[in-house]
Design a protein around this motif. Structure first.
Motif, mmCIF file in Angstrom:
data_model
loop_
_atom_site.group_PDB
_atom_site.id
_atom_site.type_symbol
_atom_site.label_atom_id
_atom_site.label_comp_id
_atom_site.label_asym_id
_atom_site.label_seq_id
_atom_site.Cartn_x
_atom_site.Cartn_y
_atom_site.Cartn_z
ATOM 1 N N GLN A 7 59.847 18.844 -41.307
ATOM 2 C CA GLN A 7 60.063 17.495 -40.792
ATOM 3 C C GLN A 7 60.709 16.589 -41.841
ATOM 4 O OE1 GLN A 7 56.003 16.768 -39.228
ATOM 5 N NE2 GLN A 7 56.947 16.709 -37.217
ATOM 6 N N LYS A 8 60.322 16.766 -43.091
ATOM 7 C CA LYS A 8 60.949 15.997 -44.174
ATOM 8 C C LYS A 8 62.448 16.299 -44.232
ATOM 9 C CE LYS A 8 62.211 16.225 -48.885
ATOM 10 N NZ LYS A 8 63.113 15.082 -48.890
ATOM 11 N N TYR A 9 62.798 17.586 -44.156
ATOM 12 C CA TYR A 9 64.198 17.973 -44.273
ATOM 13 C C TYR A 9 65.018 17.509 -43.077
ATOM 14 C CZ TYR A 9 62.505 20.987 -48.066
ATOM 15 O OH TYR A 9 61.930 21.463 -49.218
ATOM 16 N N PHE A 10 64.472 17.633 -41.875
ATOM 17 C CA PHE A 10 65.243 17.249 -40.687
ATOM 18 C C PHE A 10 65.368 15.729 -40.543
ATOM 19 C CE2 PHE A 10 64.165 21.571 -38.844
ATOM 20 C CZ PHE A 10 65.466 22.033 -38.902
ATOM 21 N N SER A 11 64.468 14.980 -41.147
ATOM 22 C CA SER A 11 64.528 13.509 -41.052
ATOM 23 C C SER A 11 65.315 12.878 -42.197
ATOM 24 C CB SER A 11 63.107 12.929 -41.042
ATOM 25 O OG SER A 11 62.462 13.181 -42.281
#
Length: 335
Positions: free
Chosen positions: A137-141
């Motif tokens: 989620q960190k990477y996709f956001s």
């Protein structure tokens, strides 16, 4: 209205090859798109000689290029084997090439011990599954402000959309985790059919916390579907499916999906019949109208947003027929 999806394993039919099986998956995806199915997912299986689908990301790239509108996804990527960063790169690249058409379904099955060892040979420790989901989620956001061990790291390429994130599971643990992370939830009814699923899905919905990716809870239930023009034909296909399930649970399964004729000639022992009886609870079997009724009962009972069918039966013609029969029964709009 019931929204229908497809999950395909790329089964290798008796007398065929893995290359043929993958081409047949492409045919099935193209047909699913034409008939109006919403999503087409492919699986990740290792050391299953009768299944060609071992790398969903690569197969998804081919399928997304071979179709135009249907959502293409993984059902799913077995995240504990991999770096969340690399998974994010793969799926961001897919999303960049096919915006708003990519689904990342995530699971944590660890497969056979030898497979687990080979995929994790150089690792000295495992990250908690929960941490890996947080990392994704960190990477996709593109979040570079929140505290994280790789705070400044971003995933390339930089794009404006993200794949849909689906957590796959069969119990309360996965449901609570999907709810906590604000992810969509796919319940594998075909793996663990149970009345408990009602409470599992309620747990997910009642504990759901909105995220930057999803504001409202979203649920899929996935089921094996054996459909034919007559009940007799459906039963013959189900018998071959019975044998395949017995094969993959055995110590030395053959490298193919057995035909109806092979299943008919072989027959089953008393102990195998007991296993078959248990496995039949994982399937919907019958004519299109009979299976439609069963799907509608599932929809009413469990209240999912979508239902995914797995037409894992012998013969590409029969698998395509499942899609045609159900599309007609549900009056899916042709595109």
């Amino acid at each position: 209205m019931v929204l229908l999806n497809v999950l395909d394993y790329s089964p290798i039919d008796e007398g065929q090859t893995a290359s043929v099986a993958l081409k047949q998956t492409t045919q099935l995806a193209q047909l699913a798109e034409k008939l109006g199915f919403k999503r087409f997912w492919v699986a990740e299986h290792h050391k299953v000689d009768s299944v060609a689908g071992s790398s969903p990301e690569l197969l998804m790239m081919h399928l997304a290029t071979s179709t135009k509108t249907i959502r293409i996804g993984s059902g799913g990527v077995m995240l504990p084997h991999y770096s969340a960063y690399k998974v994010a790169e793969n799926f961001r690249l897919l999303e960049a090439l096919h915006p708003e058409r990519i689904d990342l379904g995530i699971g944590r099955s660890r497969s056979y011990r030898i497979v687990n060892e080979a995929l994790n040979e150089s690792k000295t420790k495992r990250l908690p599954y929960e941490q890996q989901l947080t990392d994704l989620q960190k990477y996709f956001s593109d979040d570079t402000t929140s505290e994280h061990r790789f705070q400044a790291l971003q995933v390339m390429p930089t794009i404006e959309t993200a794949p849909e994130l689906w957590l796959l599971g069969t119990g309360f643990g996965s449901a609570r985790l999907a709810a906590e992370k604000g992810m969509s939830y796919a319940y594998a009814h075909f793996a663990k059919p149970s009345e408990q699923a009602v409470d599992v899905i309620k747990t997910y919905r009642s504990n759901f916390q909105p995220s930057v990716f999803l504001q409202q809870p979203q649920v899929i239930i996935a089921v094996f579907a054996v459909v034919a023009e007559t009940m007799e034909q459906a039963e013959a296909l189900a018998t071959a499916f019975d044998l395949w399930l017995l094969f993959i649970e055995s110590d030395s399964p053959p490298p193919y999906y057995p035909s109806i004729e092979t299943a008919r000639k072989r027959g089953f022992s008393a102990s195998e019949q007991e296993k078959i009886e248990r496995n039949r609870k994982r399937m919907l079997i019958g004519t299109a109208e009979q299976v439609k009724e069963q799907i509608e009962e599932i929809a009413e009972h469990f209240e999912p947003d979508e239902i995914t069918i797995i037409p894992n039966i012998s013969g590409i013609t029969n698998r395509m027929n499942v899609l045609r029969l159900l599309a007609s029964a549900f009056d899916l709009s042709e595109k």
